[in-house]
Design a protein around this motif. Structure first.
Motif, PDB file in Angstrom:
ATOM      1  N   GLY A  30       1.510  35.355  11.232  1.00 42.75           N
ATOM      2  CA  GLY A  30       0.621  35.014  10.224  1.00 42.75           C
ATOM      3  C   GLY A  30      -0.396  34.070  10.169  1.00 42.75           C
ATOM      4  O   GLY A  30      -1.316  33.727   9.608  1.00 42.75           O
ATOM      5  N   GLY A  31      -0.307  33.105  11.446  1.00 41.53           N
ATOM      6  CA  GLY A  31      -1.111  31.917  11.522  1.00 41.53           C
ATOM      7  C   GLY A  31      -2.447  32.390  12.238  1.00 41.53           C
ATOM      8  O   GLY A  31      -2.589  33.423  12.519  1.00 41.53           O
ATOM      9  N   ARG A  32      -3.329  31.283  12.226  1.00 46.99           N
ATOM     10  CA  ARG A  32      -4.571  31.555  13.019  1.00 46.99           C
ATOM     11  C   ARG A  32      -4.875  30.412  14.020  1.00 46.99           C
ATOM     12  O   ARG A  32      -4.533  29.415  13.867  1.00 46.99           O
ATOM     13  N   ALA A  33      -5.382  30.833  15.010  1.00 51.31           N
ATOM     14  CA  ALA A  33      -5.549  30.053  15.865  1.00 51.31           C
ATOM     15  C   ALA A  33      -6.883  30.292  17.178  1.00 51.31           C
ATOM     16  O   ALA A  33      -7.386  31.450  16.778  1.00 51.31           O
ATOM     17  N   VAL A  34      -7.279  29.369  17.750  1.00 50.51           N
ATOM     18  CA  VAL A  34      -8.396  29.642  18.836  1.00 50.51           C
ATOM     19  C   VAL A  34      -7.965  29.089  20.191  1.00 50.51           C
ATOM     20  O   VAL A  34      -7.311  28.042  20.450  1.00 50.51           O
ATOM     21  N   ASP A  35      -8.607  29.976  21.113  1.00 49.42           N
ATOM     22  CA  ASP A  35      -8.477  29.769  22.451  1.00 49.42           C
ATOM     23  C   ASP A  35      -9.814  29.171  22.688  1.00 49.42           C
ATOM     24  O   ASP A  35     -10.982  30.252  22.739  1.00 49.42           O
ATOM     25  N   ALA A  36     -10.339  28.187  22.986  1.00 46.60           N
ATOM     26  CA  ALA A  36     -11.641  27.668  23.025  1.00 46.60           C
ATOM     27  C   ALA A  36     -12.142  27.817  24.469  1.00 46.60           C
ATOM     28  O   ALA A  36     -13.459  27.755  24.731  1.00 46.60           O
ATOM     29  N   THR A  37     -11.310  28.100  25.285  1.00 44.87           N
ATOM     30  CA  THR A  37     -11.713  28.561  26.793  1.00 44.87           C
ATOM     31  C   THR A  37     -10.780  29.700  27.283  1.00 44.87           C
ATOM     32  O   THR A  37      -9.811  29.372  28.022  1.00 44.87           O
ATOM     33  N   CYS A  38     -11.288  30.813  26.932  1.00 45.47           N
ATOM     34  CA  CYS A  38     -10.475  31.993  27.322  1.00 45.47           C
ATOM     35  C   CYS A  38      -9.964  32.024  28.983  1.00 45.47           C
ATOM     36  O   CYS A  38      -8.894  32.263  29.233  1.00 45.47           O
ATOM     37  N   GLY A  39     -10.979  31.615  29.865  1.00 46.12           N
ATOM     38  CA  GLY A  39     -10.406  31.695  31.081  1.00 46.12           C
ATOM     39  C   GLY A  39      -9.887  33.110  31.513  1.00 46.12           C
ATOM     40  O   GLY A  39     -10.805  34.309  31.420  1.00 46.12           O
TER      41      GLY A  39
END
Length: 196
Positions: A30-39
């Protein structure tokens, strides 16, 4: 489909497995997250698994090749619907999402297997870090894997260290973790947790 088992510490070689171990603690269903550099999409995939069907992940990368590869990896695991992929720099994240993030992950440097002249840069990474710290929920983390051993990496390392040193306790708890039996320019991890 489960990725790596939590108890598999034999794979704790280098900084990325350490970050993944920490993400398993901080990112919940249920959380929210970011991958700032997908690679190559490995961090995005883990985050998508951790947030579950009711959570959301945003993945950023300036290289279409990285965005497309990440999309294929997510689709292969049936997790594409949990992720919004953005073909833009991580310094644009604040204009695309709201506060309340469990984690923002940065894997700095260049795309493994890609063009090594396309790297993360101190100016845009600094802007993204400022945005990330303001977007975190209390208790959330910014996790950076820093690679000083490539051209441009040392300048980015200095910027990250200066950013981390400016975060005031108890508003943030900041840790630097690296292998003590590695070279001075080996990759390492910086974790900044927003106070609760």
């Amino acid at each position: 489909m489960s990725l790596e088992p939590l108890h598999d510490i034999t794979r704790l070689r280098g900084p990325v497995p350490l970050v993944h171990l920490l993400l398993r603690h901080f990112v919940r269903s249920g959380g929210r997250a970011v991958d700032a550099t997908c690679g190559n999409g490995n961090d995005t995939l883990l985050l998508a698994e951790l947030v579950g069907p009711t959570g959301r992940v945003w993945g950023f990368d300036i290289q279409q090749e990285a965005v497309d590869g990440t999309a294929r990896k997510l689709a292969a695991h049936g997790l594409g619907e949990r992720v919004t992929l953005v073909a833009a720099g991580h310094e644009t994240m604040a204009g695309r999402l709201e506060a309340g993030l469990s984690a923002v992950v940065f894997n700095l440097g260049y795309l493994p297997g890609g063009d090594r002249s396309i790297i993360t840069r101190p100016a845009t990474t600094a802007a993204a870090l400022e945005q990330a710290q303001s977007l975190l929920a209390p208790g959330g983390i910014v996790a950076l894997t820093v690679y000083p051993g490539h051209k441009g990496g040392d300048a980015e390392r200095h910027m990250v260290e200066e950013w981390a040193a400016r975060l005031q306790a108890p508003l943030f708890h900041v840790w630097r973790m690296g292998q003590t039996n590695a070279t001075a320019d080996a990759p390492y991890v910086v974790i900044a947790q927003k106070g609760v």
